[in-house]
Design an enzyme around this catalytic site. Sequence first.
Site, PDB file in Angstrom:
ATOM      1  N   ASP A   9     -52.336  15.715  10.966  1.00 58.27           N
ATOM      2  CA  ASP A   9     -51.877  16.708  11.936  1.00 58.27           C
ATOM      3  C   ASP A   9     -53.035  17.147  12.843  1.00 58.27           C
ATOM      4  OD1 ASP A   9     -49.716  18.659  12.830  1.00 58.27           O
ATOM      5  OD2 ASP A   9     -51.342  20.025  12.284  1.00 58.27           O
TER       6      ASP A   9
ATOM      7  N   LYS B  45     -53.786  16.425  16.976  1.00 60.89           N
ATOM      8  CA  LYS B  45     -54.147  17.445  17.961  1.00 60.89           C
ATOM      9  C   LYS B  45     -55.428  17.058  18.696  1.00 60.89           C
ATOM     10  CE  LYS B  45     -51.747  21.037  15.375  1.00 60.89           C
ATOM     11  NZ  LYS B  45     -51.833  21.957  14.250  1.00 60.89           N
TER      12      LYS B  45
HETATM   13  P1  NHO Z   1     -38.096  21.347  10.880  1.00 67.44           P
HETATM   14  O1  NHO Z   1     -37.822  22.746  10.407  1.00 67.44           O
HETATM   15  O2  NHO Z   1     -38.162  20.242   9.915  1.00 67.44           O
HETATM   16  O3  NHO Z   1     -36.972  21.002  11.956  1.00 67.44           O
HETATM   17  C1  NHO Z   1     -36.840  19.724  12.522  1.00 67.44           C
HETATM   18  C2  NHO Z   1     -35.442  19.609  13.147  1.00 67.44           C
HETATM   19  O4  NHO Z   1     -35.370  18.372  13.844  1.00 67.44           O
HETATM   20  C3  NHO Z   1     -34.296  19.595  12.134  1.00 67.44           C
HETATM   21  O5  NHO Z   1     -33.214  20.336  12.689  1.00 67.44           O
HETATM   22  C4  NHO Z   1     -33.895  18.097  12.077  1.00 67.44           C
HETATM   23  O6  NHO Z   1     -32.527  17.889  11.775  1.00 67.44           O
HETATM   24  C5  NHO Z   1     -34.171  17.683  13.496  1.00 67.44           C
HETATM   25  N1  NHO Z   1     -34.400  16.245  13.665  1.00 67.44           N
HETATM   26  C6  NHO Z   1     -35.330  15.472  13.093  1.00 67.44           C
HETATM   27  N2  NHO Z   1     -35.215  14.204  13.515  1.00 67.44           N
HETATM   28  C7  NHO Z   1     -34.188  14.174  14.386  1.00 67.44           C
HETATM   29  C8  NHO Z   1     -33.568  13.164  15.186  1.00 67.44           C
HETATM   30  N3  NHO Z   1     -34.003  11.898  15.155  1.00 67.44           N
HETATM   31  N4  NHO Z   1     -32.529  13.517  15.973  1.00 67.44           N
HETATM   32  C9  NHO Z   1     -32.074  14.790  16.015  1.00 67.44           C
HETATM   33  N5  NHO Z   1     -32.624  15.783  15.300  1.00 67.44           N
HETATM   34  C10 NHO Z   1     -33.663  15.484  14.494  1.00 67.44           C
HETATM   35  O7  NHO Z   1     -39.468  21.293  11.744  1.00 67.44           O
HETATM   36  P2  NHO Z   1     -40.163  22.526  12.522  1.00 67.44           P
HETATM   37  O8  NHO Z   1     -41.137  23.225  11.662  1.00 67.44           O
HETATM   38  O9  NHO Z   1     -39.131  23.315  13.224  1.00 67.44           O
HETATM   39  O10 NHO Z   1     -41.034  21.730  13.605  1.00 67.44           O
HETATM   40  C11 NHO Z   1     -40.437  21.227  14.766  1.00 67.44           C
HETATM   41  C12 NHO Z   1     -41.506  20.582  15.645  1.00 67.44           C
HETATM   42  O11 NHO Z   1     -42.449  21.561  16.024  1.00 67.44           O
HETATM   43  C13 NHO Z   1     -42.297  19.454  14.938  1.00 67.44           C
HETATM   44  O12 NHO Z   1     -42.575  18.441  15.877  1.00 67.44           O
HETATM   45  C14 NHO Z   1     -43.586  20.141  14.550  1.00 67.44           C
HETATM   46  O13 NHO Z   1     -44.685  19.254  14.485  1.00 67.44           O
HETATM   47  C15 NHO Z   1     -43.739  21.046  15.761  1.00 67.44           C
HETATM   48  N6  NHO Z   1     -44.636  22.126  15.529  1.00 67.44           N
HETATM   49  C16 NHO Z   1     -44.410  23.032  14.537  1.00 67.44           C
HETATM   50  C17 NHO Z   1     -45.358  23.984  14.270  1.00 67.44           C
HETATM   51  C18 NHO Z   1     -45.067  25.009  13.194  1.00 67.44           C
HETATM   52  O14 NHO Z   1     -45.824  25.978  13.013  1.00 67.44           O
HETATM   53  N7  NHO Z   1     -43.959  24.891  12.451  1.00 67.44           N
HETATM   54  C19 NHO Z   1     -46.547  23.951  15.063  1.00 67.44           C
HETATM   55  C20 NHO Z   1     -46.684  23.075  16.126  1.00 67.44           C
HETATM   56  C21 NHO Z   1     -45.724  22.167  16.344  1.00 67.44           C
HETATM   57  O15 NHO Z   1     -48.583  24.881  15.734  1.00 67.44           O
HETATM   58  C22 NHO Z   1     -47.788  24.582  14.662  1.00 67.44           C
HETATM   59  C23 NHO Z   1     -48.478  23.552  13.818  1.00 67.44           C
HETATM   60  O16 NHO Z   1     -49.197  22.727  14.326  1.00 67.44           O
HETATM   61  C24 NHO Z   1     -48.134  23.588  12.436  1.00 67.44           C
HETATM   62  C25 NHO Z   1     -49.085  22.714  11.606  1.00 67.44           C
HETATM   63  N8  NHO Z   1     -48.367  22.320  10.405  1.00 67.44           N
HETATM   64  C26 NHO Z   1     -50.289  23.534  11.235  1.00 67.44           C
HETATM   65  O17 NHO Z   1     -51.105  23.841  12.121  1.00 67.44           O
HETATM   66  O18 NHO Z   1     -50.418  23.876  10.016  1.00 67.44           O
END
Ligand code: NHO
Length: 363
Positions: free
Chosen positions: A222, A226
């Site tokens: 991850d 970035k």
């Molecule tokens: P979830 O909760 O697993 O939700 C994913 C959704 O996408 C689900 O509804 C799933 O059904 C759908 N999905 C997956 N594949 C699909 C497909 N082919 N077609 C249709 N739908 C599909 O994931 P999140 O947590 O909501 O994350 C969503 C995005 O945001 C991801 O790309 C994740 O990398 C990004 N994101 C999340 C965070 C965070 O805090 N949760 C951050 C940045 C980006 O800055 C944060 C970060 O970098 C977190 C990182 N783990 C850290 O720094 O510790």
Amino acid sequence: SPASQVNIAVIGAGGVGKCFLSQLQGLAARKPSPKLNLVYIATSRKALYNENFAPIDVGSAIDSLASSSKAPHALPATVDYLSGSPHPVVLVDNTSSQDVAALYPSFLSKGISVVTPNKKAFSGSYKLWQDIFSAASSSGAKVYHESSVGAGLPVISTLNELIDTGDKVTKIEGVFSGTMSFLFNSFAPVAGQGGKWSAEVKKAQSLGYTEPDPRDDLNGLDVARKLTILARIAGIPVESPESFPVQSLIPKALESCSSGDEFLEKLPEFDSQMEEVKAEAERAGKVVRFVGSIDVASKSVKVGLEKFDASHPIAALQGSDNIINFYTERYGSNPLIVQGAGAGGDVTAMGVTGDLLKVLRQI
Ligand code: NHO
């Protein structure tokens, strides 16, 4: 003349997707123009839409989606479907799917703008990166991905502004993972003590900081993604997140676990390994942290554990905060620092909503 209505299509309704929808509802209420219509929402299994693009009620979208019997369009068919929209379309990709990411050039070349926190497209092959930006520049569609680095923190916009105003970035260094920040701040706090490694990993997952599979945080990938994104913006054509040294915190014996759940179940057996890493830093009078850096002149990028004095700003981080230090010619020896919450649904969705606003100002 600016569009009076804009159609919004959302793919992904997990932690970030749900927060985004609630921010979209607030935005539509605060800014009546252009009128924002939610016309499509899909997860991997279900979808909600009207063939004629009639708007879906945003407030009840998650409940309606849960009870919907419609399957999502296959991804390439989603491009065709959305290109038939009577109003400009913004695609909001809230998945972590490589398959969705691979279609950005198709969406963009049909004039569909893309905003997303998904890192996959921008840290995948360098060719995909080039295809995305060339599709956008020939069609005029916009693409923004602020939350792909540092969640809602202004990291990508700051880097772009430094470069576009003629500054020269020499080095970028910091803690880029909310999960890693939380883990080390609570496992090896400056004040001593700290919890068990495996227990902190479970806590980070339940707080929504980790990627859907926590191994994607612990293997360093991850952070590597970035850094790939920032390095490319800084002008270094990094081929992939595997093309520079990245330290993984996954014990060798657990690399073959078939699921994230199995991994979490077995992780406590390896707590002593991390205790040793912590003790070694303590013996040197320091604390251990997981950091990434980009040296622009030598084009070197690296990710892994490093030891810091307790007084160092990187050691003193709190919670799941990120800290990003931009060293530039203009800023001299005191870097421009961006710091704050770097993970979690609401702050990540803020970056996405902010990107949507940038697109709306331009269509
Ligand atoms: P979830 O909760 O697993 O939700 C994913 C959704 O996408 C689900 O509804 C799933 O059904 C759908 N999905 C997956 N594949 C699909 C497909 N082919 N077609 C249709 N739908 C599909 O994931 P999140 O947590 O909501 O994350 C969503 C995005 O945001 C991801 O790309 C994740 O990398 C990004 N994101 C999340 C965070 C965070 O805090 N949760 C951050 C940045 C980006 O800055 C944060 C970060 O970098 C977190 C990182 N783990 C850290 O720094 O510790």
